[in-house]
Design a protein around this motif. Structure first.
Motif, PDB file in Angstrom:
ATOM      1  N   THR A  78      39.064 -55.513 -36.564  1.00 46.72           N
ATOM      2  CA  THR A  78      38.824 -56.956 -36.660  1.00 46.72           C
ATOM      3  C   THR A  78      40.111 -57.670 -37.030  1.00 46.72           C
ATOM      4  O   THR A  78      41.020 -57.064 -37.616  1.00 46.72           O
ATOM      5  CB  THR A  78      37.720 -57.216 -37.708  1.00 46.72           C
TER       6      THR A  78
ATOM      7  N   TRP B  97      39.764 -61.451 -37.954  1.00 48.51           N
ATOM      8  CA  TRP B  97      39.277 -62.469 -38.906  1.00 48.51           C
ATOM      9  C   TRP B  97      37.846 -62.186 -39.348  1.00 48.51           C
ATOM     10  O   TRP B  97      37.136 -63.110 -39.708  1.00 48.51           O
ATOM     11  CB  TRP B  97      39.397 -63.863 -38.285  1.00 48.51           C
ATOM     12  N   THR B  98      37.394 -60.992 -39.257  1.00 45.75           N
ATOM     13  CA  THR B  98      36.122 -60.462 -39.816  1.00 45.75           C
ATOM     14  C   THR B  98      34.855 -60.642 -38.969  1.00 45.75           C
ATOM     15  O   THR B  98      33.830 -60.068 -39.295  1.00 45.75           O
ATOM     16  CB  THR B  98      35.776 -61.006 -41.252  1.00 45.75           C
TER      17      THR B  98
ATOM     18  N   PRO C 254      37.674 -57.403 -31.361  1.00 48.24           N
ATOM     19  CA  PRO C 254      37.917 -58.766 -30.905  1.00 48.24           C
ATOM     20  C   PRO C 254      38.922 -58.739 -29.756  1.00 48.24           C
ATOM     21  O   PRO C 254      39.560 -57.703 -29.518  1.00 48.24           O
ATOM     22  CB  PRO C 254      38.533 -59.438 -32.132  1.00 48.24           C
ATOM     23  N   THR C 255      39.044 -59.869 -29.070  1.00 47.98           N
ATOM     24  CA  THR C 255      40.062 -59.944 -28.009  1.00 47.98           C
ATOM     25  C   THR C 255      41.404 -60.270 -28.642  1.00 47.98           C
ATOM     26  O   THR C 255      41.521 -61.192 -29.450  1.00 47.98           O
ATOM     27  CB  THR C 255      39.691 -61.020 -26.976  1.00 47.98           C
ATOM     28  N   LEU C 256      42.378 -59.486 -28.277  1.00 49.76           N
ATOM     29  CA  LEU C 256      43.747 -59.684 -28.760  1.00 49.76           C
ATOM     30  C   LEU C 256      44.654 -59.677 -27.531  1.00 49.76           C
ATOM     31  O   LEU C 256      44.715 -58.656 -26.813  1.00 49.76           O
ATOM     32  CB  LEU C 256      44.131 -58.538 -29.710  1.00 49.76           C
ATOM     33  N   ASN C 257      45.292 -60.789 -27.267  1.00 45.48           N
ATOM     34  CA  ASN C 257      46.222 -60.865 -26.126  1.00 45.48           C
ATOM     35  C   ASN C 257      45.596 -60.305 -24.848  1.00 45.48           C
ATOM     36  O   ASN C 257      46.150 -59.423 -24.200  1.00 45.48           O
ATOM     37  CB  ASN C 257      47.530 -60.126 -26.443  1.00 45.48           C
ATOM     38  N   ASN C 258      44.420 -60.809 -24.544  1.00 45.35           N
ATOM     39  CA  ASN C 258      43.705 -60.419 -23.314  1.00 45.35           C
ATOM     40  C   ASN C 258      43.285 -58.958 -23.265  1.00 45.35           C
ATOM     41  O   ASN C 258      42.970 -58.440 -22.184  1.00 45.35           O
ATOM     42  CB  ASN C 258      44.551 -60.705 -22.067  1.00 45.35           C
TER      43      ASN C 258
ATOM     44  N   SER D 259      34.202 -60.216 -30.827  1.00 42.97           N
ATOM     45  CA  SER D 259      34.402 -61.664 -30.822  1.00 42.97           C
ATOM     46  C   SER D 259      35.615 -62.013 -29.951  1.00 42.97           C
ATOM     47  O   SER D 259      36.502 -61.172 -29.765  1.00 42.97           O
ATOM     48  CB  SER D 259      34.635 -62.104 -32.275  1.00 42.97           C
ATOM     49  N   TYR D 260      35.635 -63.246 -29.437  1.00 42.72           N
ATOM     50  CA  TYR D 260      36.800 -63.702 -28.673  1.00 42.72           C
ATOM     51  C   TYR D 260      37.011 -65.179 -28.987  1.00 42.72           C
ATOM     52  O   TYR D 260      36.159 -65.814 -29.637  1.00 42.72           O
ATOM     53  CB  TYR D 260      36.615 -63.473 -27.176  1.00 42.72           C
ATOM     54  N   GLY D 261      38.138 -65.716 -28.499  1.00 45.82           N
ATOM     55  CA  GLY D 261      38.443 -67.115 -28.782  1.00 45.82           C
ATOM     56  C   GLY D 261      38.273 -67.984 -27.560  1.00 45.82           C
ATOM     57  O   GLY D 261      37.339 -68.753 -27.436  1.00 45.82           O
ATOM     58  N   TRP D 262      39.137 -67.809 -26.602  1.00 50.93           N
ATOM     59  CA  TRP D 262      39.176 -68.742 -25.481  1.00 50.93           C
ATOM     60  C   TRP D 262      39.040 -68.061 -24.122  1.00 50.93           C
ATOM     61  O   TRP D 262      39.082 -68.725 -23.090  1.00 50.93           O
ATOM     62  CB  TRP D 262      40.488 -69.532 -25.515  1.00 50.93           C
ATOM     63  N   GLY D 263      38.885 -66.779 -24.140  1.00 54.81           N
ATOM     64  CA  GLY D 263      38.804 -66.086 -22.840  1.00 54.81           C
ATOM     65  C   GLY D 263      37.371 -65.745 -22.479  1.00 54.81           C
ATOM     66  O   GLY D 263      36.468 -66.576 -22.583  1.00 54.81           O
TER      67      GLY D 263
ATOM     68  N   GLU E  24      37.648 -60.300 -23.302  1.00 52.88           N
ATOM     69  CA  GLU E  24      38.402 -59.226 -22.625  1.00 52.88           C
ATOM     70  C   GLU E  24      38.570 -57.979 -23.499  1.00 52.88           C
ATOM     71  O   GLU E  24      38.745 -56.878 -22.970  1.00 52.88           O
ATOM     72  CB  GLU E  24      39.794 -59.719 -22.191  1.00 52.88           C
TER      73      GLU E  24
ATOM     74  N   TYR F 148      34.244 -66.753 -31.288  1.00 52.96           N
ATOM     75  CA  TYR F 148      34.607 -66.891 -32.707  1.00 52.96           C
ATOM     76  C   TYR F 148      33.544 -66.369 -33.681  1.00 52.96           C
ATOM     77  O   TYR F 148      33.687 -65.297 -34.244  1.00 52.96           O
ATOM     78  CB  TYR F 148      34.959 -68.342 -33.056  1.00 52.96           C
TER      79      TYR F 148
HETATM   80  C1  LIG Z   1      47.196 -62.700 -32.214  1.00 55.02           C
HETATM   81  C2  LIG Z   1      45.918 -63.142 -31.604  1.00 55.02           C
HETATM   82  C3  LIG Z   1      45.736 -63.040 -30.255  1.00 55.02           C
HETATM   83  C4  LIG Z   1      44.543 -63.429 -29.661  1.00 55.02           C
HETATM   84  N1  LIG Z   1      44.397 -63.323 -28.318  1.00 55.02           N
HETATM   85  C5  LIG Z   1      43.253 -63.761 -27.742  1.00 55.02           C
HETATM   86  C6  LIG Z   1      43.094 -63.702 -26.335  1.00 55.02           C
HETATM   87  O1  LIG Z   1      43.967 -63.251 -25.599  1.00 55.02           O
HETATM   88  N2  LIG Z   1      41.939 -64.132 -25.800  1.00 55.02           N
HETATM   89  C7  LIG Z   1      40.923 -64.636 -26.581  1.00 55.02           C
HETATM   90  O2  LIG Z   1      39.886 -65.015 -26.057  1.00 55.02           O
HETATM   91  N3  LIG Z   1      41.061 -64.709 -27.927  1.00 55.02           N
HETATM   92  C8  LIG Z   1      42.191 -64.294 -28.520  1.00 55.02           C
HETATM   93  N4  LIG Z   1      42.332 -64.361 -29.872  1.00 55.02           N
HETATM   94  C9  LIG Z   1      41.251 -64.953 -30.696  1.00 55.02           C
HETATM   95  C10 LIG Z   1      40.366 -63.915 -31.350  1.00 55.02           C
HETATM   96  O3  LIG Z   1      39.805 -63.082 -30.388  1.00 55.02           O
HETATM   97  C11 LIG Z   1      39.297 -64.643 -32.131  1.00 55.02           C
HETATM   98  O4  LIG Z   1      39.896 -65.301 -33.217  1.00 55.02           O
HETATM   99  C12 LIG Z   1      38.178 -63.763 -32.592  1.00 55.02           C
HETATM  100  O5  LIG Z   1      37.128 -64.540 -33.118  1.00 55.02           O
HETATM  101  C13 LIG Z   1      38.650 -62.773 -33.648  1.00 55.02           C
HETATM  102  O6  LIG Z   1      37.580 -61.921 -33.978  1.00 55.02           O
HETATM  103  P1  LIG Z   1      37.528 -61.224 -35.412  1.00 55.02           P
HETATM  104  O7  LIG Z   1      37.112 -62.248 -36.421  1.00 55.02           O
HETATM  105  O8  LIG Z   1      36.607 -60.099 -35.299  1.00 55.02           O
HETATM  106  O9  LIG Z   1      38.904 -60.763 -35.675  1.00 55.02           O
HETATM  107  C14 LIG Z   1      43.515 -63.963 -30.469  1.00 55.02           C
HETATM  108  C15 LIG Z   1      43.696 -64.052 -31.851  1.00 55.02           C
HETATM  109  C16 LIG Z   1      44.872 -63.662 -32.417  1.00 55.02           C
HETATM  110  C17 LIG Z   1      45.045 -63.741 -33.906  1.00 55.02           C
END
Ligand SMILES: Cc1cc2nc3c(=O)[nH]c(=O)nc-3n(C[C@H](O)[C@H](O)[C@H](O)COP(=O)(O)O)c2cc1C
Length: 406
Positions: free
Chosen positions: A270, A272-273, A321-325, A354-358, A361, A385
């Motif tokens: 994770t 952000w949890t 979570p999604t990290l850099n696609n 979880s993911y943010g804007w994608g 992935e 989120y």
């Molecule tokens: C360094 C970084 C890269 C991220 N890259 C993506 C991304 O490529 N695509 C996306 O949809 N979200 C991206 N996110 C957003 C996270 O996926 C999002 O904050 C998610 O809710 C985190 O889940 P978590 O609380 O389990 O960590 C990124 C976040 C961080 C901090």
């Protein structure tokens, strides 16, 4: 003059332990070894002085000193190398130089590997072991059993009377002042032996079954790492090996997996949890349905713990979570590690994250990796989120379907 290394152990008349304890080794191959490890080597004082295996280069001084307490290096006639890997061979070039009369005895494959690893050995005298030809070293006689891929292709073990030098077999990663398993350390040694099995030998079960049959009835097993196993502990460790082979064979058969108590491994990372909180939700939901769980955050857990726990698993939930696609590095590593050990095959699996804007992935990447290895992914739960009751309800439905056939 008394030597710092003068801790002779004559484990059998004329047979001495000359290995080293590596207290500081906390990483071994790809996994962690919190208890350190040992690199065991053995010296047989007979008409022909015979050494079995060497140790890593960093321990050369200690190793040579231990041998010199017993005999001059030049007196060594046979150097048996059971396995070409550096941990047991790095001192070989220096040893050969110090022992002009010595012959290196190993399998043909081992010879091929050794002269690639150490080209300076090309002019060394080698003798290739023959399956039915014992090596007579005086009053004692040694014979060799090739054990290909346990755990390198050139591996062999060495039989001498009623004891066996077992190379990596029966190893446990532990450093200790003790050399023999005893009641005090038995539980830890057995746990470490099983962990070693899960991480090193999951792919070679048919070979293990054959070897277990071959070493039954022997009095003492002397592995490359960890403590010497003797007396009634031999049978205990062989039973542990047999149970392991049965477990792995059962892992290849979905109907046998279905007969086990259910145990789902929830493995996640994770940022952000949110994914961690969903892992907790999964744990509670399964527990409330009387299913055992093991919750592993890959930022805080080691690969060897993951593999060990996965031995008895009946299903998996992978979260990232999604990290850099893509997915988080630790969870990608976990999937890759378990896939290689064939720990996930034939077991139901889900992915989540979880993911943010994608488009989620991270979990998609995990699902693709699993499916590409032939592992069917029964469900994928993603959310943007943060999650609410509706995502929890979706997850509960997937869990019921995949792990409870509801
Ligand atoms: C360094 C970084 C890269 C991220 N890259 C993506 C991304 O490529 N695509 C996306 O949809 N979200 C991206 N996110 C957003 C996270 O996926 C999002 O904050 C998610 O809710 C985190 O889940 P978590 O609380 O389990 O960590 C990124 C976040 C961080 C901090």
């Amino acid at each position: 003059m008394a030597s710092f290394f003068n801790d002779k152990l004559e484990f059998q008349p004329g047979m001495f332990y000359v290995g080293v304890q590596s207290w500081e080794t906390k990483q071994y191959h790809v996994y962690s070894t919190p208890n350190g490890t040992s690199h065991n080597a053995f010296l047989i004082m007979d008409k022909q002085v015979t050494l079995i295996d060497t140790v890593p280069l960093q321990y050369q001084f200690e190793f040579f000193e231990k041998i010199k307490q017993l005999t001059p290096l030049e007196s060594i006639v046979n150097i048996i190398i059971q396995h070409a890997e550096q941990e047991v061979t790095e001192c070989l070039p220096a040893l050969v130089q110090a022992c002009p009369n010595a012959c290196v005895i190993c399998t043909r494959k081992c010879y091929e590997h050794l002269i690639i690893l150490y080209p300076q050995l090309s002019s060394t005298r080698f003798e290739i072991v023959q399956p039915k030809k014992p090596l007579i070293i005086g009053t004692k006689q040694l014979s060799f059993i090739q054990v290909p891929l346990v755990h390198w292709p050139e591996s062999m073990i060495t039989v001498c009377g009623d004891i066996v030098f077992t190379s990596d077999l029966f190893s446990q990663h532990i450093a200790s002042f003790k050399r023999f398993i005893d009641p005090e350390c038995q539980a830890l040694i057995e746990e470490k032996a099983e962990e070693f099995l899960a991480n090193e030998f999951s792919r070679v079960v048919p070979q293990l079954i054959e070897i277990i049959g071959q070493v039954k009835g022997f009095k003492m097993l002397l592995p490359t790492h960890g403590m010497i196993i003797k007396d009634h502990y031999v049978e205990r460790v062989l039973n542990l090996y047999t149970n392991f082979t049965q477990l792995i064979l059962a892992n290849a058969d979905p109907s046998l997996i279905a007969q086990r108590p259910k145990k789902i491994i929830i493995v996640f990372e994770t940022l952000w949890t949110a994914t961690a909180r969903m892992a907790d939700f999964i744990a509670y939901h399964l527990k409330n349905n009387n299913i055992n769980i093991c919750l592993l955050n890959m930022k805080l857990t080691s690969l060897e713990k993951l593999a060990h726990e996965s031995l008895t698993a009946t299903g998996f939930a992978f979260g990232s979570p999604t990290l850099n696609n893509g997915a988080m590095p630790g969870i990608v590593q976990a999937v890759n590690y378990l896939r290689g050990l064939k720990m996930v095959d034939n077991k139901p699996a889900i992915v989540f994250g979880s993911y943010g804007w994608g488009d989620g992935e991270g979990s998609k990447y995990l699902a693709d990796q699993l499916e590409r290895s032939g592992i069917r992914v029964g469900g994928r739960v993603i959310w943007k989120y943060n999650f609410d009751d509706s995502v929890e309800a979706r997850m509960a439905q997937v869990l019921n379907q995949v792990f409870m056939n509801k």
